[in-house]
Design a protein around this motif. Sequence first.
Motif, PDB file in Angstrom:
ATOM      1  N   ILE A  52       0.985  -1.177   0.162  1.00  0.00           N
ATOM      2  CA  ILE A  52      -0.041  -0.022  -0.069  1.00  0.00           C
ATOM      3  C   ILE A  52       0.831   1.292   0.062  1.00  0.00           C
ATOM      4  O   ILE A  52       0.625   2.236  -0.762  1.00  0.00           O
ATOM      5  N   GLY A  53       1.880   1.336   0.856  1.00  0.00           N
ATOM      6  CA  GLY A  53       2.784   2.445   0.834  1.00  0.00           C
ATOM      7  C   GLY A  53       3.503   2.580  -0.421  1.00  0.00           C
ATOM      8  O   GLY A  53       3.637   3.924  -0.990  1.00  0.00           O
ATOM      9  N   LEU A  54       3.923   1.495  -1.200  1.00  0.00           N
ATOM     10  CA  LEU A  54       4.745   1.553  -2.297  1.00  0.00           C
ATOM     11  C   LEU A  54       3.832   2.075  -3.443  1.00  0.00           C
ATOM     12  O   LEU A  54       4.234   2.955  -4.296  1.00  0.00           O
ATOM     13  N   ILE A  55       2.554   1.470  -3.521  1.00  0.00           N
ATOM     14  CA  ILE A  55       1.686   1.896  -4.607  1.00  0.00           C
ATOM     15  C   ILE A  55       1.093   3.529  -4.544  1.00  0.00           C
ATOM     16  O   ILE A  55       1.032   4.031  -5.300  1.00  0.00           O
ATOM     17  N   THR A  56       1.067   3.843  -3.222  1.00  0.00           N
ATOM     18  CA  THR A  56       0.524   5.222  -2.895  1.00  0.00           C
ATOM     19  C   THR A  56       1.440   6.160  -3.261  1.00  0.00           C
ATOM     20  O   THR A  56       1.556   7.276  -4.037  1.00  0.00           O
ATOM     21  N   ALA A  57       3.066   5.695  -3.123  1.00  0.00           N
ATOM     22  CA  ALA A  57       3.983   6.281  -3.522  1.00  0.00           C
ATOM     23  C   ALA A  57       4.049   6.309  -5.043  1.00  0.00           C
ATOM     24  O   ALA A  57       4.492   7.422  -5.530  1.00  0.00           O
ATOM     25  N   ALA A  58       3.780   5.304  -5.710  1.00  0.00           N
ATOM     26  CA  ALA A  58       3.901   5.427  -7.386  1.00  0.00           C
ATOM     27  C   ALA A  58       2.900   6.289  -7.813  1.00  0.00           C
ATOM     28  O   ALA A  58       3.214   6.689  -8.869  1.00  0.00           O
ATOM     29  N   PHE A  59       1.859   6.629  -7.170  1.00  0.00           N
ATOM     30  CA  PHE A  59       0.990   7.805  -7.702  1.00  0.00           C
ATOM     31  C   PHE A  59       1.536   8.919  -7.746  1.00  0.00           C
ATOM     32  O   PHE A  59       1.282   9.888  -8.454  1.00  0.00           O
ATOM     33  N   SER A  60       2.618   9.354  -6.703  1.00  0.00           N
ATOM     34  CA  SER A  60       3.168  10.726  -6.904  1.00  0.00           C
ATOM     35  C   SER A  60       4.545  10.667  -7.506  1.00  0.00           C
ATOM     36  O   SER A  60       5.149  11.733  -7.744  1.00  0.00           O
ATOM     37  N   LEU A  61       5.117   9.395  -7.797  1.00  0.00           N
ATOM     38  CA  LEU A  61       6.551   9.326  -8.303  1.00  0.00           C
ATOM     39  C   LEU A  61       6.741  10.028  -9.580  1.00  0.00           C
ATOM     40  O   LEU A  61       7.810  10.494  -9.965  1.00  0.00           O
ATOM     41  N   SER A  62       5.294  10.050 -10.570  1.00  0.00           N
ATOM     42  CA  SER A  62       5.458  10.545 -11.796  1.00  0.00           C
ATOM     43  C   SER A  62       6.103  12.100 -11.732  1.00  0.00           C
ATOM     44  O   SER A  62       6.271  12.759 -12.552  1.00  0.00           O
ATOM     45  N   LYS A  63       5.337  12.879 -10.624  1.00  0.00           N
ATOM     46  CA  LYS A  63       5.809  14.192 -10.429  1.00  0.00           C
ATOM     47  C   LYS A  63       7.056  14.533 -10.440  1.00  0.00           C
ATOM     48  O   LYS A  63       7.705  15.705 -10.733  1.00  0.00           O
ATOM     49  N   LEU A  64       7.992  13.549 -10.095  1.00  0.00           N
ATOM     50  CA  LEU A  64       9.519  13.831  -9.812  1.00  0.00           C
ATOM     51  C   LEU A  64       9.897  12.958 -11.120  1.00  0.00           C
ATOM     52  O   LEU A  64      11.111  13.822 -11.487  1.00  0.00           O
ATOM     53  N   TRP A 106       2.122  -5.049  -8.589  1.00  0.00           N
ATOM     54  CA  TRP A 106       3.036  -4.639  -9.612  1.00  0.00           C
ATOM     55  C   TRP A 106       2.312  -3.911 -10.740  1.00  0.00           C
ATOM     56  O   TRP A 106       2.252  -3.077 -10.900  1.00  0.00           O
ATOM     57  N   SER A 107       1.040  -4.836 -11.128  1.00  0.00           N
ATOM     58  CA  SER A 107       0.115  -4.166 -11.871  1.00  0.00           C
ATOM     59  C   SER A 107      -0.619  -3.000 -11.440  1.00  0.00           C
ATOM     60  O   SER A 107      -0.617  -1.938 -12.118  1.00  0.00           O
ATOM     61  N   LEU A 108      -1.014  -3.211 -10.076  1.00  0.00           N
ATOM     62  CA  LEU A 108      -1.758  -2.053  -9.692  1.00  0.00           C
ATOM     63  C   LEU A 108      -0.799  -0.732  -9.564  1.00  0.00           C
ATOM     64  O   LEU A 108      -1.046   0.497  -9.581  1.00  0.00           O
ATOM     65  N   GLY A 109       0.514  -1.067  -8.979  1.00  0.00           N
ATOM     66  CA  GLY A 109       1.259   0.254  -8.850  1.00  0.00           C
ATOM     67  C   GLY A 109       1.719   0.742 -10.336  1.00  0.00           C
ATOM     68  O   GLY A 109       1.696   1.868 -10.299  1.00  0.00           O
ATOM     69  N   ILE A 110       1.849  -0.158 -11.215  1.00  0.00           N
ATOM     70  CA  ILE A 110       2.006   0.772 -12.742  1.00  0.00           C
ATOM     71  C   ILE A 110       0.849   1.471 -13.135  1.00  0.00           C
ATOM     72  O   ILE A 110       0.964   2.447 -13.531  1.00  0.00           O
ATOM     73  N   ALA A 111      -0.328   0.785 -12.860  1.00  0.00           N
ATOM     74  CA  ALA A 111      -1.629   1.477 -13.236  1.00  0.00           C
ATOM     75  C   ALA A 111      -1.559   2.636 -12.246  1.00  0.00           C
ATOM     76  O   ALA A 111      -1.970   3.776 -12.999  1.00  0.00           O
ATOM     77  N   GLY A 341       8.920  13.584  -2.004  1.00  0.00           N
ATOM     78  CA  GLY A 341       8.503  13.734  -0.463  1.00  0.00           C
ATOM     79  C   GLY A 341       7.518  12.714  -0.132  1.00  0.00           C
ATOM     80  O   GLY A 341       7.263  12.058   0.882  1.00  0.00           O
ATOM     81  N   ILE A 342       6.321  12.859  -1.003  1.00  0.00           N
ATOM     82  CA  ILE A 342       5.407  11.696  -0.485  1.00  0.00           C
ATOM     83  C   ILE A 342       5.741  10.273  -0.910  1.00  0.00           C
ATOM     84  O   ILE A 342       5.557   9.293  -0.312  1.00  0.00           O
ATOM     85  N   VAL A 343       6.560  10.309  -2.011  1.00  0.00           N
ATOM     86  CA  VAL A 343       7.011   8.826  -2.519  1.00  0.00           C
ATOM     87  C   VAL A 343       7.809   8.382  -1.430  1.00  0.00           C
ATOM     88  O   VAL A 343       7.642   7.101  -0.726  1.00  0.00           O
ATOM     89  N   VAL A 344       8.714   9.024  -0.900  1.00  0.00           N
ATOM     90  CA  VAL A 344       9.854   8.724   0.217  1.00  0.00           C
ATOM     91  C   VAL A 344       8.895   8.549   1.509  1.00  0.00           C
ATOM     92  O   VAL A 344       9.069   7.323   2.356  1.00  0.00           O
ATOM     93  N   GLY A 345       7.948   9.413   2.118  1.00  0.00           N
ATOM     94  CA  GLY A 345       7.356   9.195   3.130  1.00  0.00           C
ATOM     95  C   GLY A 345       6.514   8.163   3.133  1.00  0.00           C
ATOM     96  O   GLY A 345       6.489   7.234   4.020  1.00  0.00           O
TER      97      GLY A 345
END
Length: 390
Positions: A52-64, A106-111, A341-345
């Motif tokens: 959950i933490g990693l997928i939530t991070a993936a949602f914000s990762l593209s901003k970086l 992994w599929s959910l994270g990419i999505a 920040g959100i990815v790491v957090g």
Amino acid sequence: MTTSLMNLSYPSASVPSTRSAVFYAGYFSVLGVVLPYLGPYLQHRGVTAVGIGLITAAFSLSKLAYTPVLGIAVDRGFWVRGMLTLHVGVSMVVAFIVGSLGDDPWSLGIAFFLVGLGYGTVLPLVEATILERLSQRTYGWLRVWGSIGFVVAASVAGPVMAADIVTRFPLVLTGALVVLVLACVPLERATRPASGSRRERLPAAVWGLLALLTLHQVAHGPYYAFFSIHLEENGYPSLAVGGMWSLGVAAELVAFVASPWLHRLLGLRRLLGLSLLLSPGRWLLLALPLSTGTLIIAQLGHALTYALAHLAGIQLVQANVPVGATRYAQALYSGLGFGLGIVVGTACAGPLYQRIGGSGSFLVAAIFAAGLFVAWLPLAGCLRPDRLSD
């Protein structure tokens, strides 16, 4: 910035406030669906706390990973027709097909990375235009509509998804993105710069400010990823969870409404310092045994830990960068603060929550946030005051 300079940089001299307000409402209504309900949605699909933490991070990762590069290109004159709506359209399509994916993390994270990529790109492009062309006192009033959009979306989405969050979350998210697409259409021409300029370097003080604001978002990691789950595990129903998120954003809304007065009274540097000083107290309240009273106080604190920090941070960045680097700077602000920040957090929050639970995670956030206030003290004097007062 003078009117003549604005006319040289843009095809028209003004950004319609009504269209900007509608954009903010549409943009943050998407977050009103994602922040309170993405964690519980993933949990219902069998994803672990770390996932959950990693997928939530993936949602914000593209901003970086993407948005700052695009910001540089736009500052130098790059634009394609329908820039805003094309990006949000990608998010809308991917959100719609999320429900048909399997439960593989992994599929959910990419999505959700792709959803975040299209969604997160439009905000810095629009905000750079608004901050350049409207009074600083106007920003808080416009941003109020983002808070309203969040509250409405979070309040409506909770009851809609209460019966079957697994099936309905992708549909509700897609609907919110459709609203955002419609809000972007009228801003396409106003947001596009008429001509590019040479790239200019960011001052060292701005990089220090960006680093501090990024770490401030890292401290929010347990809140973004696990606040809803923390409440549910302590016996709070879905409606109460949505209500607590809405209360936090209502407090944020009040701060935005009061922003012209606060700006005039304290100046941006003192506003940011006040936010950093009081942030540890909010996380400490969430680390204590939960009660309705402490939860209400903690959520009212969102006005301090988020609204004041954002109001001051985004405008201090704008006040301290050269004219030719505004989109790059705002993309970095979004990409580092609300991306890295959100990815790491959130990525760190997963293992923390799994090992020491919600109370322990928020205690770590409180200690970390206290260190950030200490780091702010020498940096504050290196920043140029804003245009109104400081």
